[in-house]
Design an enzyme around this catalytic site. Structure first.
Site, PDB file in Angstrom:
ATOM      1  N   HIS A   8      57.028  65.041  67.931  1.00  0.00           N
ATOM      2  CA  HIS A   8      56.116  65.943  68.122  1.00  0.00           C
ATOM      3  C   HIS A   8      56.275  67.590  67.957  1.00  0.00           C
ATOM      4  CE1 HIS A   8      55.131  62.736  70.563  1.00  0.00           C
ATOM      5  NE2 HIS A   8      55.863  63.049  71.608  1.00  0.00           N
ATOM      6  N   ASP A  10      51.652  59.498  66.919  1.00  0.00           N
ATOM      7  CA  ASP A  10      52.198  60.369  67.211  1.00  0.00           C
ATOM      8  C   ASP A  10      51.115  61.175  68.112  1.00  0.00           C
ATOM      9  OD1 ASP A  10      53.058  63.087  68.189  1.00  0.00           O
ATOM     10  OD2 ASP A  10      54.604  63.142  66.541  1.00  0.00           O
ATOM     11  N   HIS A  11      51.039  60.942  69.409  1.00  0.00           N
ATOM     12  CA  HIS A  11      49.953  61.104  70.361  1.00  0.00           C
ATOM     13  C   HIS A  11      49.462  62.660  70.312  1.00  0.00           C
ATOM     14  CE1 HIS A  11      52.649  61.536  73.608  1.00  0.00           C
ATOM     15  NE2 HIS A  11      51.760  62.675  74.081  1.00  0.00           N
TER      16      HIS A  11
HETATM   17  P1  NAD Z   1      56.072  48.801  79.944  1.00  0.00           P
HETATM   18  O1  NAD Z   1      57.356  48.539  80.046  1.00  0.00           O
HETATM   19  O2  NAD Z   1      55.486  49.114  81.083  1.00  0.00           O
HETATM   20  O3  NAD Z   1      55.269  47.247  79.336  1.00  0.00           O
HETATM   21  C1  NAD Z   1      55.999  46.775  78.440  1.00  0.00           C
HETATM   22  C2  NAD Z   1      54.993  45.390  78.160  1.00  0.00           C
HETATM   23  O4  NAD Z   1      55.777  44.371  77.252  1.00  0.00           O
HETATM   24  C3  NAD Z   1      54.685  44.414  79.370  1.00  0.00           C
HETATM   25  O5  NAD Z   1      53.460  44.040  79.167  1.00  0.00           O
HETATM   26  C4  NAD Z   1      55.719  43.280  79.229  1.00  0.00           C
HETATM   27  O6  NAD Z   1      55.133  42.059  79.828  1.00  0.00           O
HETATM   28  C5  NAD Z   1      55.588  43.086  77.702  1.00  0.00           C
HETATM   29  N1  NAD Z   1      56.853  42.192  77.422  1.00  0.00           N
HETATM   30  C6  NAD Z   1      58.249  42.671  77.507  1.00  0.00           C
HETATM   31  N2  NAD Z   1      58.904  41.677  76.687  1.00  0.00           N
HETATM   32  C7  NAD Z   1      58.074  40.638  76.488  1.00  0.00           C
HETATM   33  C8  NAD Z   1      58.094  39.571  75.472  1.00  0.00           C
HETATM   34  N3  NAD Z   1      59.527  38.991  75.324  1.00  0.00           N
HETATM   35  N4  NAD Z   1      57.327  38.729  75.279  1.00  0.00           N
HETATM   36  C9  NAD Z   1      55.890  39.243  75.785  1.00  0.00           C
HETATM   37  N5  NAD Z   1      55.780  40.481  76.024  1.00  0.00           N
HETATM   38  C10 NAD Z   1      56.746  41.158  76.718  1.00  0.00           C
HETATM   39  O7  NAD Z   1      56.096  50.075  78.746  1.00  0.00           O
HETATM   40  P2  NAD Z   1      55.084  50.949  78.408  1.00  0.00           P
HETATM   41  O8  NAD Z   1      55.456  52.011  79.102  1.00  0.00           O
HETATM   42  O9  NAD Z   1      53.706  50.458  78.421  1.00  0.00           O
HETATM   43  O10 NAD Z   1      55.455  51.273  76.880  1.00  0.00           O
HETATM   44  C11 NAD Z   1      55.205  50.427  75.810  1.00  0.00           C
HETATM   45  C12 NAD Z   1      55.761  51.207  74.423  1.00  0.00           C
HETATM   46  O11 NAD Z   1      54.989  52.322  74.438  1.00  0.00           O
HETATM   47  C13 NAD Z   1      57.107  51.695  74.411  1.00  0.00           C
HETATM   48  O12 NAD Z   1      57.409  51.524  72.910  1.00  0.00           O
HETATM   49  C14 NAD Z   1      57.069  53.090  74.869  1.00  0.00           C
HETATM   50  O13 NAD Z   1      58.229  53.968  74.396  1.00  0.00           O
HETATM   51  C15 NAD Z   1      55.691  53.347  74.205  1.00  0.00           C
HETATM   52  N6  NAD Z   1      55.042  54.577  75.003  1.00  0.00           N
HETATM   53  C16 NAD Z   1      54.753  54.511  76.137  1.00  0.00           C
HETATM   54  C17 NAD Z   1      54.060  55.566  76.884  1.00  0.00           C
HETATM   55  C18 NAD Z   1      53.671  55.713  78.175  1.00  0.00           C
HETATM   56  O14 NAD Z   1      52.641  56.473  78.469  1.00  0.00           O
HETATM   57  N7  NAD Z   1      53.588  54.322  79.032  1.00  0.00           N
HETATM   58  C19 NAD Z   1      54.085  56.888  76.286  1.00  0.00           C
HETATM   59  C20 NAD Z   1      54.189  56.761  74.868  1.00  0.00           C
HETATM   60  C21 NAD Z   1      54.935  55.733  74.111  1.00  0.00           C
END
Ligand code: NAD
Length: 496
Positions: A244, A181-182
């Site tokens: 949060h 939980d950042h």
């Molecule tokens: P994103 O969609 O940008 O990235 C998803 C990644 O998963 C990509 O690298 C994609 O290639 C990979 N992927 C998808 N299906 C795949 C498969 N079958 N095999 C291998 N790789 C696969 O998502 P994100 O924004 O980086 O978020 C990732 C996680 O972090 C999510 O759970 C999101 O809710 C959480 N999160 C993200 C943020 C943020 O700032 N982006 C903040 C809080 C939480």
């Protein structure tokens, strides 16, 4: 010079081509390296579907780091050499053998004693499959420790969270699961415990005898941007309150732990969540207000309402704003409302906690226009400002004998922010060091979903319309009425 706790570990990032890896993880790992919190004895393996090579990943890491920091090229080159890339679909089992082989090789190359972190920077539907494949293909059989880092959302409701937990618990023990939980990595959220437990002037007053109410606001100025599809399935309650906001409530309300260990801190936080008074379905509208942003004008630009955003149903009933009144049924807090509010497209981006103290039993002084004196309030500024303000009453200079509120401010803004770690950096280091105090235990997840699910259920049957609020405002009028009917108002108001 080596510091004693410099951890030696491999980190596998599932979803290495994604947004989280680029914006948060690569810069955080670099900062740990630059500051000497990790040595040369680390390796990162990026996994995702795109057919990148080691070189492409290294280029992307360089870009991600230089987007954020000014760095010496030499240092950066040495850093990115620790990164490798493995393209595979995480749902198939075959490629996990290659991952295992690569980790063993890197552990030899970098003198890493078999410690492995598996970071899930991917959509939650993959978490269970990845955990199970890691175990069945032997990747979790290492000589050192193995830890799993999981991003939010942790489930969509209690039953999906339980299912997810069962899946990952088949491969990892609770003690090896680090649920991020950042907010818990933020400087001022961590400071809540210090303010409370290291100051003789606050802790004795931290209860229902002296505090009249506590208000937590986490507002965002942005709308859903390009995350409309995700947000439609989530809404502000699941996206912000379940994690949060309830985490901040538990840090504010917990009893002092007997020591600062992971188990003791978590155990006090869990007691708070257990003491939260459940809001039954039919009472939901007395305790919770939801809202959805309509169109508006922000800094001179017209912005669309939520229902006109990309990937959003034009008749959507998803809430982009929640305000609530929480009651904690224990000796310390009985009768003290904790008000929370959070939303998108609000007047400003800000997270603040306001602790309002009770009035004195006998009021000898008056404010201007013979009004009652201003209450004492303590404000904890979480973001973007970091600091504390304390509002006291002083004598207005001159013969009138009136009082005037005086605000004492302590701000972190003047502190060298280059050395202030970002939340992700702090949490990654904690995970490498095995300190889980700032991660969420399953019991906390379970209790917060239990609380939030009741509110969701109540909203399904509620006949109350979701009020629209103007983009750029602080939410619907109903959120002000929630406090107004208890004789309070959201602080800080304009005139103190
Ligand atoms: P994103 O969609 O940008 O990235 C998803 C990644 O998963 C990509 O690298 C994609 O290639 C990979 N992927 C998808 N299906 C795949 C498969 N079958 N095999 C291998 N790789 C696969 O998502 P994100 O924004 O980086 O978020 C990732 C996680 O972090 C999510 O759970 C999101 O809710 C959480 N999160 C993200 C943020 C943020 O700032 N982006 C903040 C809080 C939480």
């Amino acid at each position: 010079m080596k510091i004693p706790d410099q951890p030696k570990t491999s980190i596998v990032i599932f979803g290495a081509t994604g947004d989280l890896a680029k914006r948060k993880l690569f810069p955080s790992i670099f900062n740990l390296y630059r500051k000497g919190n990790i040595s040369e004895e680390f390796a990162v393996v990026g996994v995702a579907r795109r057919p990148w090579t080691n070189e492409v990943l290294r280029e992307k890491v360089c870009e991600a780091v230089t987007d954020v920091f000014d760095v010496e090229q030499d240092k950066l080159d040495r850093f990115v050499n620790h990164f490798n890339y493995l393209p595979f679909d995480v749902t198939g089992k075959e490629s996990y053998h290659e991952l295992k082989k690569q980790l063993t090789q890197l552990e030899g190359d970098y003198n890493i004693p078999g410690n492995r972190i598996f970071y899930m920077a991917m959509a939650p539907e993959f978490f269970g499959t990845i955990a199970s494949n890691l175990k069945s293909e032997g990747v979790t059989e290492a000589n050192g420790w193995t830890r799993l880092v999981i991003e939010k959302p942790f489930g969509h409701d209690l039953s999906s969270a339980k299912k997810l937990n069962e899946d990952i618990r088949e491969a990892f023990n609770e003690d090896d699961i680090y649920r991020i939980d950042h907010y818990l990595g933020k400087e001022m959220v961590q400071n809540i415990e210090v303010i409370r437990f290291a100051n003789a002037m606050f802790e004795p007053l931290w209860n229902n005898r002296y505090i009249s109410n506590i208000q937590i606001t986490s507002s965002e100025a942005l709308g859903v941007e390009d995350r409309g599809g995700y947000y439609e399935t989530s809404g502000a309650l699941r996206d912000m309150v379940q994690n949060h906001m309830l985490q901040m409530v538990s840090l504010l309300a917990m009893d002092p732990p007997i020591r600062l260990s992971t188990d003791e801190i978590r155990s006090e936080k869990i007691k708070v969540l257990r003491a939260l008074r459940m809001v039954n379905g039919e009472e939901v509208d007395n305790y919770f207000v939801r809202g959805q942003y309509g169109p508006g004008i922000i800094r001179g630009n017209e912005v669309p309402g939520y229902r006109s955003e990309k990937n959003v149903d034009p008749n959507s009933k998803t809430e982009t704003f929640v305000a609530g009144k929480l009651l904690i049924d224990n000796h310390r807090w009985a009768g003290v409302p904790f008000y929370i509010r959070t939303g998108k497209r609000m007047g400003l981006k800000s997270t603040k906690i306001v602790i309002q103290f009770k009035e004195l039993p006998l009021n000898l002084y008056f404010n201007k226009n013979q009004k009652k004196i201003h209450p004492n309030i303590l404000i904890i500024h979480i973001q973007p400002d970091e600091g504390i303000s304390l509002v006291l009453n002083g004598k207005k200079v001159g013969p009138s004998g009136e009082t005037t509120p005086v605000q004492l401010d302590y701000s972190n803004d003047g502190i060298d922010t280059v050395n202030t770690p970002e939340a992700y950096e702090r949490l990654l280091l904690d995970c490498m060091l095995g300190d889980a105090a700032n991660f969420t235990h399953w019991d906390e997840v379970e209790l917060s979903w239990t609380y939030v699910d009741e509110i969701s259920k109540g909203w399904v049957t509620s006949t109350k319309q979701i009020p629209l609020y103007d983009s750029g405002s602080m939410g619907p009028k109903e959120a002000d009425d929630l406090l107004g009917k208890d004789g309070f108002q959201w602080w800080p108001i304009k005139e103190v």
